[in-house]
Design a protein around this motif. Structure first.
Motif, PDB file in Angstrom:
ATOM      1  N   TRP A  87       0.850  -1.203   0.000  1.00  0.00           N
ATOM      2  CA  TRP A  87       0.000   0.000   0.000  1.00  0.00           C
ATOM      3  C   TRP A  87       0.879   1.243   0.000  1.00  0.00           C
ATOM      4  CZ3 TRP A  87      -1.026   4.565   2.229  1.00  0.00           C
ATOM      5  CH2 TRP A  87      -2.281   5.152   2.012  1.00  0.00           C
ATOM      6  N   ALA A  88       1.930   1.227   0.806  1.00  0.00           N
ATOM      7  CA  ALA A  88       2.836   2.374   0.876  1.00  0.00           C
ATOM      8  C   ALA A  88       3.539   2.617  -0.454  1.00  0.00           C
ATOM      9  CB  ALA A  88       3.864   2.160   1.989  1.00  0.00           C
ATOM     10  N   ALA A  89       3.911   1.539  -1.140  1.00  0.00           N
ATOM     11  CA  ALA A  89       4.564   1.684  -2.443  1.00  0.00           C
ATOM     12  C   ALA A  89       3.615   2.314  -3.454  1.00  0.00           C
ATOM     13  CB  ALA A  89       5.044   0.320  -2.946  1.00  0.00           C
ATOM     14  N   ALA A  90       2.353   1.890  -3.421  1.00  0.00           N
ATOM     15  CA  ALA A  90       1.365   2.479  -4.330  1.00  0.00           C
ATOM     16  C   ALA A  90       1.168   3.960  -4.021  1.00  0.00           C
ATOM     17  CB  ALA A  90       0.036   1.731  -4.212  1.00  0.00           C
ATOM     18  N   GLU A  91       1.153   4.293  -2.742  1.00  0.00           N
ATOM     19  CA  GLU A  91       0.996   5.698  -2.353  1.00  0.00           C
ATOM     20  C   GLU A  91       2.222   6.514  -2.760  1.00  0.00           C
ATOM     21  OE1 GLU A  91      -0.642   9.204  -0.604  1.00  0.00           O
ATOM     22  OE2 GLU A  91      -1.457   7.370  -1.476  1.00  0.00           O
ATOM     23  N   ALA A  92       3.410   5.953  -2.608  1.00  0.00           N
ATOM     24  CA  ALA A  92       4.616   6.646  -3.051  1.00  0.00           C
ATOM     25  C   ALA A  92       4.575   6.889  -4.550  1.00  0.00           C
ATOM     26  CB  ALA A  92       5.856   5.832  -2.676  1.00  0.00           C
ATOM     27  N   ASP A  93       4.069   5.903  -5.290  1.00  0.00           N
ATOM     28  CA  ASP A  93       3.929   6.051  -6.742  1.00  0.00           C
ATOM     29  C   ASP A  93       2.973   7.188  -7.067  1.00  0.00           C
ATOM     30  OD1 ASP A  93       4.472   5.209  -9.420  1.00  0.00           O
ATOM     31  OD2 ASP A  93       2.540   4.197  -9.458  1.00  0.00           O
ATOM     32  N   ARG A  94       1.843   7.257  -6.353  1.00  0.00           N
ATOM     33  CA  ARG A  94       0.878   8.329  -6.590  1.00  0.00           C
ATOM     34  C   ARG A  94       1.463   9.698  -6.253  1.00  0.00           C
ATOM     35  NH1 ARG A  94      -2.767   4.216  -4.585  1.00  0.00           N
ATOM     36  NH2 ARG A  94      -2.412   4.876  -2.418  1.00  0.00           N
ATOM     37  N   ARG A  95       2.298   9.751  -5.236  1.00  0.00           N
ATOM     38  CA  ARG A  95       2.891  11.022  -4.808  1.00  0.00           C
ATOM     39  C   ARG A  95       4.116  11.398  -5.633  1.00  0.00           C
ATOM     40  NH1 ARG A  95       2.446  12.334   1.306  1.00  0.00           N
ATOM     41  NH2 ARG A  95       0.443  11.424   1.883  1.00  0.00           N
ATOM     42  N   GLY A  96       4.656  10.448  -6.402  1.00  0.00           N
ATOM     43  CA  GLY A  96       5.866  10.703  -7.156  1.00  0.00           C
ATOM     44  C   GLY A  96       7.085  10.829  -6.272  1.00  0.00           C
ATOM     45  N   ALA A 127      -7.997  11.921  -1.968  1.00  0.00           N
ATOM     46  CA  ALA A 127      -9.052  11.647  -2.938  1.00  0.00           C
ATOM     47  C   ALA A 127      -8.645  12.108  -4.337  1.00  0.00           C
ATOM     48  CB  ALA A 127     -10.348  12.330  -2.513  1.00  0.00           C
ATOM     49  N   GLU A 128      -7.946  13.224  -4.397  1.00  0.00           N
ATOM     50  CA  GLU A 128      -7.487  13.722  -5.699  1.00  0.00           C
ATOM     51  C   GLU A 128      -6.473  12.763  -6.316  1.00  0.00           C
ATOM     52  OE1 GLU A 128      -6.924  18.107  -7.120  1.00  0.00           O
ATOM     53  OE2 GLU A 128      -5.170  17.533  -5.933  1.00  0.00           O
ATOM     54  N   ARG A 129      -5.534  12.263  -5.507  1.00  0.00           N
ATOM     55  CA  ARG A 129      -4.550  11.317  -6.033  1.00  0.00           C
ATOM     56  C   ARG A 129      -5.204  10.008  -6.459  1.00  0.00           C
ATOM     57  NH1 ARG A 129      -1.389  13.457  -1.724  1.00  0.00           N
ATOM     58  NH2 ARG A 129      -2.062  11.772  -0.351  1.00  0.00           N
ATOM     59  N   LEU A 130      -6.187   9.569  -5.701  1.00  0.00           N
ATOM     60  CA  LEU A 130      -6.862   8.304  -5.994  1.00  0.00           C
ATOM     61  C   LEU A 130      -7.954   8.437  -7.053  1.00  0.00           C
ATOM     62  CD1 LEU A 130      -7.218   7.057  -2.321  1.00  0.00           C
ATOM     63  CD2 LEU A 130      -5.910   5.900  -4.110  1.00  0.00           C
ATOM     64  N   ARG A 131      -8.294   9.686  -7.393  1.00  0.00           N
ATOM     65  CA  ARG A 131      -9.408   9.962  -8.303  1.00  0.00           C
ATOM     66  C   ARG A 131     -10.688   9.318  -7.772  1.00  0.00           C
ATOM     67  NH1 ARG A 131      -6.465   9.154 -14.243  1.00  0.00           N
ATOM     68  NH2 ARG A 131      -4.817  10.705 -13.880  1.00  0.00           N
ATOM     69  N   ALA A 132     -10.890   9.505  -6.479  1.00  0.00           N
ATOM     70  CA  ALA A 132     -12.015   8.893  -5.785  1.00  0.00           C
ATOM     71  C   ALA A 132     -12.976   9.966  -5.276  1.00  0.00           C
ATOM     72  CB  ALA A 132     -11.511   8.061  -4.604  1.00  0.00           C
ATOM     73  N   GLU A 133     -14.215   9.571  -5.069  1.00  0.00           N
ATOM     74  CA  GLU A 133     -15.182  10.441  -4.406  1.00  0.00           C
ATOM     75  C   GLU A 133     -14.755  10.638  -2.956  1.00  0.00           C
ATOM     76  OE1 GLU A 133     -20.010  10.620  -3.659  1.00  0.00           O
ATOM     77  OE2 GLU A 133     -18.982   8.688  -3.509  1.00  0.00           O
ATOM     78  N   LEU A 134     -15.043  11.816  -2.405  1.00  0.00           N
ATOM     79  CA  LEU A 134     -14.745  12.102  -1.008  1.00  0.00           C
ATOM     80  C   LEU A 134     -16.050  12.267  -0.244  1.00  0.00           C
ATOM     81  CD1 LEU A 134     -12.771  12.759   1.285  1.00  0.00           C
ATOM     82  CD2 LEU A 134     -12.856  15.151   0.566  1.00  0.00           C
ATOM     83  N   VAL A 135     -16.234  11.445   0.782  1.00  0.00           N
ATOM     84  CA  VAL A 135     -17.396  11.551   1.654  1.00  0.00           C
ATOM     85  C   VAL A 135     -16.962  12.248   2.937  1.00  0.00           C
ATOM     86  CG1 VAL A 135     -19.166  10.289   2.941  1.00  0.00           C
ATOM     87  CG2 VAL A 135     -18.401   9.441   0.714  1.00  0.00           C
ATOM     88  N   VAL A 136     -17.547  13.415   3.203  1.00  0.00           N
ATOM     89  CA  VAL A 136     -17.215  14.203   4.396  1.00  0.00           C
ATOM     90  C   VAL A 136     -18.361  14.039   5.383  1.00  0.00           C
ATOM     91  CG1 VAL A 136     -16.586  16.465   5.291  1.00  0.00           C
ATOM     92  CG2 VAL A 136     -15.983  15.851   2.928  1.00  0.00           C
ATOM     93  N   MET A 137     -18.071  13.484   6.562  1.00  0.00           N
ATOM     94  CA  MET A 137     -19.120  13.160   7.528  1.00  0.00           C
ATOM     95  C   MET A 137     -18.901  13.859   8.856  1.00  0.00           C
ATOM     96  SD  MET A 137     -20.269   9.421   9.032  1.00  0.00           S
ATOM     97  CE  MET A 137     -21.387   9.097   7.659  1.00  0.00           C
TER      98      MET A 137
END
Length: 277
Positions: free
Chosen positions: A24-33, A159-169
């Protein structure tokens, strides 16, 4: 929130949960560059050979899956919590597994991951579940405090990096307002006030992240139960380290601890940048 340069740091211990956290961390590092630094904390010299093999296995898996990420790895001596907290002082993000098995009975167990999340200087992601989902929203809990604002900023960026919807609760509980149940008209009034609060808290972030699709939720109920339920199929659940809020003091440390124990998706705990509780 203030960003830090440098690689994402992941704690590993040779267990399957720790390997999933490293992935998971490697994928996040990839998203962050950015790069990824894997750390195995060994508190027993007898286990030195196993420690080296375990950290190299994690390094090989991350490098194979994400060849564009610069992965480094090391074994350090000391107590897992102390060493991971030390690394959190300069890391932009620290990632650990929810539980560890492997050959290190102390490494990355529930108590260690909770301790790291509670005291780290940077945001901490605790990876839960057998295989983190690659679909679904990012969910963030807010309460109007400085701490939840930091969490909200982290969640919008994620959410922007993941291109995902953001649910704010934001949740509220009647017993935090009165000792008797609210009549329907007062319940509606409080709910509208919470809805306005959520909209006001997200306004600046929505302007900064116009491509992030948001859904704002004001819900009556216990914050741990509500957030855990909302994040059933989430890619990430984000909470502040602590919060004060105007509705019954929501998002105290107990809420972060509660979702760490009960949420099935990865959980990010974000500390107020100014260090306030």
């Amino acid at each position: 929130m203030t960003s830090r340069a440098g690689p994402v740091v992941a704690g590993v211990d040779g267990s399957d949960p720790a390997l999933r956290a490293a992935s998971w961390a490697a994928a996040e590092a990839d998203r962050r560059g950015t790069g990824l630094h894997l750390v195995l904390v060994n508190d027993d010299p007898v286990r030195a050979e196993f420690a080296e093999q375990a950290v190299r296995k994690a390094e090989s898996r991350c490098t194979s899956a994400f060849p564009h990420v610069a992965v480094t790895a090391e074994v350090v001596s000391g107590h897992p919590v102390d060493e991971l907290l030390r690394l959190s002082g300069t890391a932009p993000l620290l990632v650990v597994g929810a539980r560890g098995l492997g050959g290190f009975t102390e490494a990355l167990l529930g108590g260690v991951s909770t301790g790291v999340a509670a005291h780290a200087s940077c945001p901490v992601v605790v990876v839960r579940g057998d295989v983190p989902t690659t679909v679904g929203p990012v969910v963030v809990g807010v309460d109007g405090s400085d701490g939840s604002r930091e969490a909200l900023g982290f969640a919008f960026a994620a959410a922007e990096r993941l291109r995902a919807e953001l649910v704010v609760m934001q949740t509220w509980r009647e017993e935090g307002l009165l000792s008797v149940p609210l009549p329907p008209e007062d319940r509606e009034r409080v709910e509208r006030a919470v809805e306005r609060s959520v909209s006001e808290q997200t306004a600046d972030f929505r302007a900064e992240h116009p491509d992030v699709r948001t859904r704002e939720v004001a819900q009556r109920g216990h914050p741990v139960a509500s957030l855990t339920d909302a994040a059933r199929d989430a890619r990430l659940l984000v909470v502040g380290h602590r919060g004060r809020g105007g509705f019954g003091g929501l998002f105290l440390g107990s809420v972060a601890v509660g979702v760490l124990h009960h949420a099935r998706c990865p959980v990010a705990v974000v500390r107020n940048a100014r260090g306030a509780s």
